[in-house]
Enzyme design. Structure first.
Site, PDB file in Angstrom:
ATOM      1  NE  ARG A  97      -3.982   0.106   1.824  1.00  0.00           N
ATOM      2  CZ  ARG A  97      -4.910   0.616   2.634  1.00  0.00           C
ATOM      3  NH1 ARG A  97      -4.996   0.229   3.895  1.00  0.00           N
ATOM      4  NH2 ARG A  97      -5.757   1.523   2.185  1.00  0.00           N
ATOM      5  CG  ASP A 243      -3.670   6.707   6.038  1.00  0.00           C
ATOM      6  OD1 ASP A 243      -4.787   7.184   6.291  1.00  0.00           O
ATOM      7  OD2 ASP A 243      -3.402   5.503   6.129  1.00  0.00           O
TER       8      ASP A 243
END
Ligand code: MRU
Length: 352
Positions: A97, A243
């Site tokens: 990711r 994030d």
């Protein structure tokens, strides 16, 4: 479920036990609380890719545990061979990711520890110990962050949160939900509003589950009701996780965060972000961060049910960017950064 490390009822998302990685399978929540067990780093890479484990800090620790499995799996007889095996595992884990910076952070920390070891046996031991230490530290950091943030919230506040930045996004306790936990622990009476967070529903599947599991007063809303709840005075404050936060204070977080921040500004509602220093990326420019694009089927259906015509074009970014001017404060384990962010973020790192 009493947790031995946190000594509370919060969920433990990821754990190292008997040379294996144990994780809650988050794809099965809220219907089943199922634990999966991995002894191969490729399984951990798959788990990150398929959202069995998700949330920036949990992904970071998963990467570190993945490398701990990789050293145990390796048949290397020399340090160079072991570092080469570790490099291959690092690549596979890193490519799972792209947006959460904690993944690269966790992998880098382990590689650096491995480089310091002398023998194969010593490296294996040190890598496993470091990964375990990082997992324990994650909980401590969340608790400190929680205390730092709790002073910003008042008795009888109703706090909106988006996605899941809770125990399930970390090893335990959570970042944004950690602040919410600490606020309750400080004796304040609070309520929470969780957005469902389409398309993968981390809000309804995970945050609503986690907060209910831990006895919070939580109400679930569709993402489209953010404006309604704010306009009707049902929300006092917002807190979300992140994030990646770049040095200018731009926050990358779950898709939909940006529009909540705009809406909060419109209604004069403070909008906070909670994230550990491991979520900051002081190198990359805002325009160079890769926003993960996910498959269209997440949008064209809900569960197994199709909700869109065949062959429709879909735009499905997993994250968006909230600019610093919409943020009232960024809560970290080292204190709260406030505008001007470039300066205050720098100070947090200097204090580290
Ligand atoms: O796609 P996800 O579920 O990994 O996205 C998670 C988020 O956006 C969280 O808000 C973020 O990682 C912070 S978690 C403490």
């Amino acid at each position: 479920m009493e947790d031995p490390i946190t000594n509370d009822l919060s969920l433990k998302t990821i754990e190292w036990k008997n040379n294996k990685v144990i994780m809650i399978d988050q794809t099965k929540l809220p219907n089943d609380l199922v634990f999966v067990e991995y002894d191969d780093y490729n399984q951990v890479a798959d788990a990150i890719k398929t959202l069995v484990v998700r949330g920036a800090p949990a992904i970071g620790i998963s990467g570190a545990f993945g490398l701990a499995l990789a050293v145990l799996q390796s048949k290397a007889t020399t340090k160079d061979e072991l570092l080469s095996d570790l490099g291959k595992a690092r690549k596979i884990l890193f490519e799972t990711r792209p947006t959460a910076v904690n993944l690269g952070w966790g992998l880098e920390k382990i590689i650096n520890v491995a480089k310091l070891g002398d023998s194969v046996e010593q490296i294996k031991e040190q890598v496993v110990n470091e990964a375990k230490k990082m997992a324990d530290e994650d909980i401590e950091i969340n608790k400190t962050m929680g205390k730092n943030g709790s002073v910003l919230f008042d008795d009888n506040d109703t706090i909106m949160t988006h996605c899941n930045a809770g125990a399930l996004a970390t090893v335990a306790y959570g970042t944004a939900l950690g602040v919410i936990r600490a606020t309750r622990e400080s004796g304040k009476n609070i309520k929470v509003i969780a957005t469902e967070t389409r398309p993968v529903q981390q809000g309804s599947r995970l945050t609503a589950f986690e907060l209910k599991h831990d006895g919070f007063d939580v109400s679930l809303i569709p993402d489209t009701a953010v404006g309604y709840t704010m306009a009707n005075g049902l929300v006092n404050k917002v807190i979300v996780g992140a994030d990646r936060i770049v040095k200018t204070g731009h926050v990358f977080n779950k898709i939909g965060t940006y529009q909540i921040a705009i809406m909060a500004k419109q209604h004069g509602i403070p909008f906070y972000v909670a994230a550990p220093l491991s979520t900051f990326d002081m190198e990359t420019k805002v325009e160079d961060v890769i926003i993960e694009m996910r498959k269209g089927s997440e949008v064209t259906g809900i569960g197994d049910k199709k909700t869109a015509p065949d062959d429709i074009n879909v735009i499905n970014p997993a994250f968006d960017i909230t600019p610093p001017e919409l943020i009232s404060g960024i809560i970290t384990e080292k204190g709260v950064a406030k505008s001007p962010y470039e300066e205050s973020i720098k100070k947090l790192f200097e204090a580290n």
